[in-house]
Design an enzyme around this catalytic site. Structure first.
Site, PDB file in Angstrom:
ATOM      1  N   TYR A 113       0.798  -1.228   0.000  1.00 33.96           N
ATOM      2  CA  TYR A 113       0.000   0.000   0.000  1.00 33.96           C
ATOM      3  C   TYR A 113       0.833   1.283   0.000  1.00 33.96           C
ATOM      4  O   TYR A 113       0.793   2.056  -0.951  1.00 33.96           O
ATOM      5  CB  TYR A 113      -0.954   0.005   1.213  1.00 33.96           C
ATOM      6  CG  TYR A 113      -1.932  -1.147   1.156  1.00 33.96           C
ATOM      7  CD1 TYR A 113      -2.933  -1.182   0.189  1.00 33.96           C
ATOM      8  CD2 TYR A 113      -1.835  -2.217   2.032  1.00 33.96           C
ATOM      9  CE1 TYR A 113      -3.814  -2.247   0.110  1.00 33.96           C
ATOM     10  CE2 TYR A 113      -2.713  -3.288   1.960  1.00 33.96           C
ATOM     11  CZ  TYR A 113      -3.694  -3.294   0.996  1.00 33.96           C
ATOM     12  OH  TYR A 113      -4.552  -4.352   0.911  1.00 33.96           O
ATOM     13  N   PRO A 126     -11.494   0.095  -3.427  1.00 32.27           N
ATOM     14  CA  PRO A 126     -12.731  -0.451  -3.995  1.00 32.27           C
ATOM     15  C   PRO A 126     -13.927   0.466  -3.722  1.00 32.27           C
ATOM     16  O   PRO A 126     -13.905   1.293  -2.814  1.00 32.27           O
ATOM     17  CB  PRO A 126     -12.914  -1.773  -3.238  1.00 32.27           C
ATOM     18  CG  PRO A 126     -11.658  -1.996  -2.477  1.00 32.27           C
ATOM     19  CD  PRO A 126     -11.053  -0.648  -2.253  1.00 32.27           C
ATOM     20  N   HIS A 343      -7.886   1.256   0.950  1.00 33.27           N
ATOM     21  CA  HIS A 343      -7.638  -0.138   1.300  1.00 33.27           C
ATOM     22  C   HIS A 343      -6.580  -0.372   2.384  1.00 33.27           C
ATOM     23  O   HIS A 343      -6.565  -1.428   3.035  1.00 33.27           O
ATOM     24  CB  HIS A 343      -7.211  -0.861   0.010  1.00 33.27           C
ATOM     25  CG  HIS A 343      -7.607  -2.283  -0.068  1.00 33.27           C
ATOM     26  ND1 HIS A 343      -7.511  -3.139   0.994  1.00 33.27           N
ATOM     27  CD2 HIS A 343      -8.107  -3.024  -1.083  1.00 33.27           C
ATOM     28  CE1 HIS A 343      -7.923  -4.346   0.628  1.00 33.27           C
ATOM     29  NE2 HIS A 343      -8.298  -4.302  -0.624  1.00 33.27           N
ATOM     30  N   SER A 425     -25.811 -27.810  -2.044  1.00 34.83           N
ATOM     31  CA  SER A 425     -26.642 -29.018  -2.203  1.00 34.83           C
ATOM     32  C   SER A 425     -25.889 -30.085  -3.004  1.00 34.83           C
ATOM     33  O   SER A 425     -26.209 -31.262  -2.931  1.00 34.83           O
ATOM     34  CB  SER A 425     -27.974 -28.676  -2.867  1.00 34.83           C
ATOM     35  OG  SER A 425     -27.771 -28.482  -4.261  1.00 34.83           O
ATOM     36  N   LYS A 427     -22.828 -30.643  -2.473  1.00 33.21           N
ATOM     37  CA  LYS A 427     -21.720 -30.990  -1.562  1.00 33.21           C
ATOM     38  C   LYS A 427     -20.379 -30.444  -2.070  1.00 33.21           C
ATOM     39  O   LYS A 427     -19.339 -31.097  -2.003  1.00 33.21           O
ATOM     40  CB  LYS A 427     -21.643 -32.494  -1.319  1.00 33.21           C
ATOM     41  CG  LYS A 427     -22.959 -33.103  -0.871  1.00 33.21           C
ATOM     42  CD  LYS A 427     -22.735 -34.205   0.127  1.00 33.21           C
ATOM     43  CE  LYS A 427     -24.002 -34.786   0.747  1.00 33.21           C
ATOM     44  NZ  LYS A 427     -25.187 -33.954   0.774  1.00 33.21           N
ATOM     45  N   TYR A 453      -5.494 -14.410  -9.013  1.00 31.73           N
ATOM     46  CA  TYR A 453      -5.336 -14.061  -7.583  1.00 31.73           C
ATOM     47  C   TYR A 453      -6.697 -14.087  -6.908  1.00 31.73           C
ATOM     48  O   TYR A 453      -7.627 -13.461  -7.375  1.00 31.73           O
ATOM     49  CB  TYR A 453      -4.751 -12.647  -7.525  1.00 31.73           C
ATOM     50  CG  TYR A 453      -4.558 -12.042  -6.153  1.00 31.73           C
ATOM     51  CD1 TYR A 453      -3.271 -11.833  -5.649  1.00 31.73           C
ATOM     52  CD2 TYR A 453      -5.632 -11.631  -5.372  1.00 31.73           C
ATOM     53  CE1 TYR A 453      -3.077 -11.251  -4.409  1.00 31.73           C
ATOM     54  CE2 TYR A 453      -5.447 -11.059  -4.119  1.00 31.73           C
ATOM     55  CZ  TYR A 453      -4.171 -10.872  -3.643  1.00 31.73           C
ATOM     56  OH  TYR A 453      -3.965 -10.302  -2.411  1.00 31.73           O
ATOM     57  N   SER A 555     -11.967 -11.450  -5.602  1.00 36.95           N
ATOM     58  CA  SER A 555     -12.207 -11.741  -4.179  1.00 36.95           C
ATOM     59  C   SER A 555     -13.679 -11.854  -3.891  1.00 36.95           C
ATOM     60  O   SER A 555     -14.515 -11.271  -4.578  1.00 36.95           O
ATOM     61  CB  SER A 555     -11.596 -10.712  -3.223  1.00 36.95           C
ATOM     62  OG  SER A 555     -11.512  -9.476  -3.775  1.00 36.95           O
TER      63      SER A 555
END
Ligand code: COA
Length: 627
Positions: A113, A126, A343, A425, A427, A453, A555
């Protein structure tokens, strides 16, 4: 560390404000346990993975990007590294880990950052779109804004008092420190490396409209929070006082960090400017009252994401922002509501939890019962003295933000055919299913493996942030090829799907436990730098560049409300793809750069929808046969 001020917040009035339910209910609700700042949860420290473990995992992860000859060369590079440079570097890391709570934290803050020089706008911050609204007049818009402010302050006081529910992953408690860093935080531009400023004891927020900034008291000297009507009347006062568009000082914060830090130096020389900067930087958060965006032919969710990521350029709302503030709520006249967040101090998930709280607060009734408090303060307009030099900086920043805004292609949509309940459902892990669908979509469109990523939270460790899940694998590519092969059987496709999902899930488990490859390799690289060693060959190898040139930056950011987070791609020929898997639907935000001819967000959306449906139908058909 509890602030003294908030320990004083003990009147019944504030108790009512903080707890929207009775104290009896709180005691019954075990989720509202106490968590204290720092490491009172006794979370373990981030481990340093074993060298051999990381290198063999890394080798497997680069295979999709290499031909036989390249793979052979990479194997030699790794062998060399393991036998020569690596043991010393590993020792350095292990030693660092023994002497601090989290060996990665300071390195991560700086490299991911604060030393990053591209603008935070588009490249790092974001936007989060909240459920869209319809305002038929200004009173409705400002009422929403007033509730948003009160909901956000309500959550802040819960955080301060350690009364928010503890996040968990399975049985593991997660580090809650990111929540403590969201309010009152500001990034300060500096040459080479920015700094962070924390002001969680502040009592004011900033409201900005038509580029005019106002300081608004939101906790009185008596530690009381104003009523809804009092906040609303302050917002009316602000709108009446901000009809004239002010100088676009805020646009400077959207610029490249070096440009901005130079302009910041000039701005700070003037006393009045310095006082205005102090007020903005020390505020708890910002509320942006936005104008509609310039006319763009986008669907409303996409438009909303643009508003929340960059504000639409200088003719939109890009100067009606202070992008260095961690939290900026956005309320547009057109019903676009959401936030943009810086961020550095936090991942998206704590911000998403906060968003759900604010949305619930707005939709609930707690704000109605807040009594009036004694407050005589009017919002204070913040004044800036503008010199010719600053004017030049505005023009430069305005040109740059227009380029950024025009170059970001977005496609945000609500996929309604199924949600995570269907995947469960079957699995299967919903997150791994979606990741493999994204892999499939990329391969379908580009016919090559896409380095991919995904963020995995490492918050089970003290001060944990993220590890990379390398979602592109031999198995994900084998699956995509199987699906595109008309001669392949259903049974083969299903086996390939389950194998790919299980490979992804296994990597995820490694990553959340701190045993991915990317953070360890970053640590070894930074160790080499600190020891004054030459950059090891591993980092110059084609395997490293191809596998870490993340053409897919993805993400999961989950909200219960119909919200979606959106951000830009990591690389010039890549995509950003953030998603919110809900029980019966999934929201997606796909982005890419307009000036890159290889990528196209609309085509990617179609490929993704098609891939999700193909995977769903494959499983559904198989289930029918079984029945
Ligand atoms: N069968 C049935 N159900 C299953 C299953 C299976 N095989 N596998 C998983 N599930 C269930 C889980 O039990 C869970 O149930 P719940 O909703 O009742 O809790 C649900 O499906 C979701 O699990 P899954 O999709 O596997 O993973 P996840 O939600 O735990 O998410 C990550 C995985 C990696 C996204 C998550 O661990 C993480 O790290 N999140 C943070 C990401 C981040 O940092 N984002 C912000 C970046 S700015």
């Amino acid at each position: 560390m509890l602030s003294k001020n908030y320990l004083m917040l003990n009147t019944q009035r504030l108790q009512n404000f903080i707890y929207p339910f009775s104290s009896v209910q709180i005691q019954q609700n075990k989720m509202y346990s106490k968590v204290h700042f720092l490491n009172k949860l006794n979370l373990p420290s981030l481990p340093v993975p074993k060298l051999q473990q990381t290198l063999s995992k890394y080798l497997k992860s680069v295979e999709p990007f290499l031909n036989e000859h390249e793979l052979l060369k990479t194997k030699n590079v790794l062998k060399n590294f393991e036998e020569n440079e690596a043991p010393n570097l590993q020792g350095y890391l292990e030693n660092k880990a023994q002497n601090c709570e989290n060996w990665l934290s300071d390195w991560w803050d700086n490299t991911a950052y604060l030393e990053y020089r591209d603008p935070v706008t588009v490249f790092s911050s974001p936007g989060l779109v909240c459920p869209l609204q319809q305002f038929s007049n200004e009173t409705e818009r400002l009422s929403y804004a007033a509730k948003m402010i009160l909901g956000a302050i309500n959550y802040k006081l819960l955080i301060d008092r350690d009364l928010i529910p503890l996040d968990k992953m399975g049985k593991d408690l997660l580090d809650m420190n990111q929540y403590k860093k969201i309010y009152g935080t500001c990034r300060i531009p500096k040459p080479k490396r920015d700094e962070m400023q924390f002001n969680s004891d502040a009592k004011h927020i900033i409201v900005v409209r038509n580029n005019n900034f106002f300081k608004m008291e939101i906790i009185t000297p008596e530690n009381e929070v104003p009523s809804f009507n009092q906040v609303l009347s302050q917002l009316f006062y602000i709108t009446k006082s901000s009809e004239v568009v002010a100088a676009p000082v805020g646009v400077l914060t959207s610029d490249n960090r070096d440009n901005w830090s130079k302009a910041y130096g000039i701005l700070s020389e003037d006393k009045m400017n310095r006082a205005s900067l102090d007020a903005i930087e020390s505020s708890l958060f910002i509320l942006c009252l936005d104008n509609p965006l310039p006319k763009w032919n986008d669907e409303v969710l996409t438009l909303a994401a643009k508003q929340c990521i960059h504000g639409g350029g200088i003719d939109g709302n890009s100067a009606n922002r202070w992008f260095d503030k961690t939290l900026q709520f956005i309320v547009g006249t057109d019903g676009i509501v959401g936030l943009t967040y810086e961020h550095s101090p936090s991942e998206g998930q704590p911000v998403a939890v906060l968003t759900d709280h604010v949305v619930n607060y707005i939709e609930g009734n707690a704000w109605k019962s807040l009594p009036d408090v004694k407050t005589e303060r009017y919002p204070e307009p913040l004044v800036f003295n503008i010199t010719k030099e600053l004017d030049d900086a505005f023009n430069k920043a305005a040109t740059n933000v227009n380029k950024l805004a025009n170059n970001l292609e977005l496609n945000v949509f609500n996929f309604t055919n199924f949600g995570k309940e269907f995947v469960k459902s079957q699995k299967l892990s919903p997150d791994s299913f979606i990741q493999i669908a994204i892999q499939f979509a990329f391969y379908r469109l580009h016919k090559v493996p896409g380095a991919h990523y995904e963020s995995a939270a490492t918050r089970k460790y003290i001060h944990g942030r993220t590890e990379t899940i390398r979602s592109c694998s031999n198995e994900s590519i084998a699956f995509a090829r199987e699906m595109l092969d008309n001669t392949s059987s259903e049974a083969k496709k299903i086996t390939a799907l389950k194998t790919a999902i299980s490979a992804h899930k296994n990597y995820t488990i490694d990553a959340i436990n701190g045993f991915g490859v990317d953070r360890h390799l970053l640590g070894l690289k930074l160790a080499a730098k600190e020891l004054g060693r030459e950059l090891p060959e591993l980092y110059k190898d084609v395997a490293f560049s191809r596998s870490s040139q993340m053409r897919l930056s993805t993400s999961q950011v989950a909200t219960k409300c119909k919200g979606v987070m959106a951000y830009g791609p990591l690389v010039h020929n890549g995509y950003g793809c953030c998603y919110n898997p809900r029980p019966e639907d999934i929201l997606f935000a796909v982005s890419c750069f307009v000036n890159n001819e290889e990528t196209n967000a609309t085509k990617f959306r179609s490929a993704l929808e098609k891939s999700l449906l193909d995977m769903h139908n494959l499983l559904a058909r198989n289930q029918k046969h079984k029945l």
